[in-house]
Design a protein around this motif. Structure first.
Motif, PDB file in Angstrom:
ATOM      1  N   SER A   1       0.887  -0.949  -0.228  1.00  9.43           N
ATOM      2  CA  SER A   1      -0.021   0.159  -0.027  1.00  9.43           C
ATOM      3  C   SER A   1       1.127   1.551   0.474  1.00  9.43           C
ATOM      4  N   ILE A   2       0.667   2.443  -0.823  1.00 11.94           N
ATOM      5  CA  ILE A   2       1.148   3.787  -0.118  1.00 11.94           C
ATOM      6  C   ILE A   2       0.902   4.477   0.736  1.00 11.94           C
ATOM      7  N   ASP A   3       2.112   4.897   1.422  1.00 10.34           N
ATOM      8  CA  ASP A   3       1.688   5.173   2.768  1.00 10.34           C
ATOM      9  C   ASP A   3       1.819   7.091   2.094  1.00 10.34           C
ATOM     10  N   THR A   4       2.993   7.440   1.518  1.00 11.81           N
ATOM     11  CA  THR A   4       3.472   8.448   1.411  1.00 11.81           C
ATOM     12  C   THR A   4       3.706   8.922  -0.209  1.00 11.81           C
TER      13      THR A   4
ATOM     14  N   ASP B   1      -1.647   8.990   3.039  1.00 13.45           N
ATOM     15  CA  ASP B   1      -1.537  10.464   2.566  1.00 13.45           C
ATOM     16  C   ASP B   1      -2.923  11.115   1.280  1.00 13.45           C
ATOM     17  N   THR B   2      -3.645  11.680   1.927  1.00 17.02           N
ATOM     18  CA  THR B   2      -5.200  11.793   0.754  1.00 17.02           C
ATOM     19  C   THR B   2      -4.584  13.798   0.520  1.00 17.02           C
TER      20      THR B   2
ATOM     21  N   GLU C   1      -8.305   5.948  -7.154  1.00 18.24           N
ATOM     22  CA  GLU C   1      -9.113   7.188  -7.757  1.00 18.24           C
ATOM     23  C   GLU C   1      -8.554   8.708  -8.000  1.00 18.24           C
ATOM     24  N   SER C   2      -8.125   9.450  -8.580  1.00 16.95           N
ATOM     25  CA  SER C   2      -7.330  10.389  -8.253  1.00 16.95           C
ATOM     26  C   SER C   2      -8.227  12.169  -9.388  1.00 16.95           C
ATOM     27  N   THR C   3      -7.651  12.770  -8.466  1.00 11.23           N
ATOM     28  CA  THR C   3      -8.455  14.351  -9.524  1.00 11.23           C
ATOM     29  C   THR C   3      -7.220  15.701  -9.623  1.00 11.23           C
ATOM     30  N   SER C   4      -7.463  16.064 -10.560  1.00 15.38           N
ATOM     31  CA  SER C   4      -6.146  16.855 -10.485  1.00 15.38           C
ATOM     32  C   SER C   4      -6.662  18.347 -11.749  1.00 15.38           C
TER      33      SER C   4
END
Length: 565
Positions: free
Chosen positions: A426-429, A518-519, A467-470
């Protein structure tokens, strides 16, 4: 009327009817008309058509020496008329009347033989029709030459091709296919010969009449890189391949070359050789064929290394080539547990080749398969367990490992050490960056999203972005991010390209992932500015206004000076 009289009358009627039936059922002997191909030149023998160089299939034409008698006949009993034009005269007929240039056969007998004498070089045209007053139904030519060129090789009528082993057997089913397909076209990939294998060629040599040549010396010569290559040549028979194993760079035989089988192999077994084979008949070059004789494995190149997952696997692709760079199929990739890099990496990588993948046998763009390279990292290949992989320990981190391929016997060729990483699931940072701080309109910008696990190790490559926004002002994604994008552009990274627009200024781009620890949105600053030296319309207008103002100022000063006087 008596019974006897009635019986006689009935008998008379029956006989009359029977006679009428017989008379009307017999067709005239010449009811069918003479047709095309009914008139043919007779086959050559020791006594007939001895001056023939060649006679066309079916007797429809041929090549003859000047002065020859040409014998021809018709197998039918139909009436026919023959006209001769060109350097020839009619000398004899059977059951027919004639002039020096015509033959009229009306005797109703089949197989009447007629002869003409050739009396000059050139072309004699034979025209046949039902009668002198009807249209021609058959025409063929006889070419008259000073002498037959039976010993003149015709490359147009000959063939020299590279083939597969199955196509060297002349009698079985594969041989039949060979004969049918023998059109001077090399068999696909026949020029590539497996390690310590044999390459094959076939040749069929004919003269200008598409007939067998006379027996002459036939020489095959092989030249190649390194220690070279060897060749053999012999008349083809019912046995696939050649009975004589190549043992020298030159092979010689005497024959017509009507059907030849040639073999070629490396002079030194296992050596990679680029080899050319030249075939000659009686000193005349028939052709040259070039082969890639593959050698043993000489180099292993690793690419596409992914970041593995702790207590799981990481993946890579390996390509194997010989000393001349020929890619080698069906080579198994393994690793040495005693190799120094692999020994030093045991805390991070427990097995440098946990899946002993095999290099591919073909290239297929739809599946990513590449000849001489292990399978691509795809869902299907991962499920099938065919992708080359390394096993990560539970510790994680970075290491250098090597893999190898068997060259021969117990000798291996080892790859250069390559970097591997084992990270979390999983991603932490995570962070973002652009490849430049300032862009010109029309450029392509590269955005990199980097990720790490809780221990600071790169996140595994097969982890989905989520999911991402940019938002990037003045720029447009060439391919927009999706939830299933993976961090496989590099170690723990995913890159995107953006097209830079024409709006100039300073901007702040934002990118946000929602499925990570980190969101918070990440930002990056950049500028869009033109670097062009061309003068714009605005610059021209500004210069004009400035010039007018300067002129007005000078006029005012001049007026003031004049008034003082």
């Amino acid at each position: 009327m008596s019974t006897k009289t009635n019986f006689k009358r009935v008998a008379l009627v029956a006989v009359a009817a029977l006679g009428l039936g017989v008379l009307t059922s017999i067709a005239p002997a010449n009811a069918a008309d003479f047709a095309a191909d009914d008139l043919d030149i007779n086959a050559a023998s020791t006594s007939v058509n001895t001056g023939a160089c060649s006679i066309a299939t079916g007797g429809q034409g041929g090549v003859f020496v000047n002065g020859s008698l040409v014998s021809m006949d018709s197998a039918t009993a139909d009436d026919y008329y023959i006209k001769i034009s060109g350097p020839a005269v009619v000398v004899s007929t059977e059951g027919a009347s004639s002039t020096p240039t015509t033959i009229t056969d009306t005797d109703g007998t089949a197989s009447d033989t007629h002869e003409i004498r050739l009396n000059g070089l050139g072309t004699v045209t034979v025209t046949a029709s039902v009668s002198s007053s009807t249209a021609a139904v058959d025409t063929f030519d006889i070419t008259v030459v000073a002498s037959c060129e039976t010993s003149t090789l015709s490359l147009a009528n000959s063939n020299f091709t590279m083939t597969s082993l199955a196509q060297t057997d002349t009698d079985d089913a594969a041989g039949t296919a060979w004969e049918t397909a023998f059109n001077g076209v090399d068999t696909t990939d026949a020029n590539t010969v497996a390690v310590s294998g044999v390459g094959y060629m076939r040749a069929q040599l004919f003269n200008v009449y598409d007939a067998a040549l006379s027996s002459k010396p036939i020489v095959a010569t092989a030249t190649g890189t390194g220690t070279g290559c060897w060749v053999a040549v012999e008349a083809s028979d019912a046995t696939a391949g050649a009975a004589t194993d190549p043992a020298a760079s030159t092979a010689v035989m005497t024959g017509t070359g009507a059907d030849l089988t040639l073999e070629v192999k490396a002079a030194t077994s296992g050596e990679a050789v680029n080899c050319s084979v030249t075939l000659t008949w009686n000193g005349i070059t028939v052709g040259t064929k070039s082969f890639k004789l593959q050698g043993v494995a000489a180099k292993v190149v690793v690419s596409g290394v992914t970041v593995g997952v702790k207590s799981g696997s990481g993946y890579y692709r390996a390509a194997v080539t010989d000393a001349l760079g020929n890619v080698l199929p069906s080579i198994t990739i393994s690793n040495s547990t005693t190799e120094a890099n692999n020994v030093a990496s045991v805390l991070v990588v427990s097995d440098a080749a946990s899946v002993a993948a095999t290099t591919g046998t073909a290239t297929d763009a739809s599946t990513g398969a590449i000849l001489g390279t292990t399978p691509a990292v795809t869902a299907a290949n991962l499920a099938a367990g065919t992708v080359a992989s390394y096993a990560c320990t539970s510790k994680g981190g970075a290491a250098k490992i090597t893999v190898r391929a068997l060259a021969s016997g117990v000798t291996y060729v080892t790859s250069a050490p390559f970097d591997v990483y084992c990270g979390g699931a999983s991603i932490d940072t995570w962070s973002i960056s652009l490849d430049k701080a300032s862009y010109s309109p029309g450029e392509i910008a590269t955005l990199t999203v980097s990720s790490k696990d809780a221990d600071g190790n790169f996140a595994q490559s097969l982890l989905a972005l989520g999911e991402s926004t940019s938002a990037f002002g003045g720029m447009t994604f060439v391919t927009a991010p999706t939830d299933v994008d993976k961090f496989n552009s590099g170690a723990g990274t995913k890159t995107y390209q953006l097209s830079v627009g024409t709006t100039e200024g300073s901007f702040v781009g934002t990118f946000k992932l929602t499925g990570t620890t980190d969101t918070s949105a990440k930002t990056v600053s950049y500028k869009i500015a033109s670097t062009s030296t061309a003068v714009s319309n605005a610059d021209v207008l500004k210069a004009i206004v400035s010039l007018i103002a300067s002129i007005n100022k000078q006029i005012a000063a001049l007026q003031k000076a004049l008034l003082k006087k």
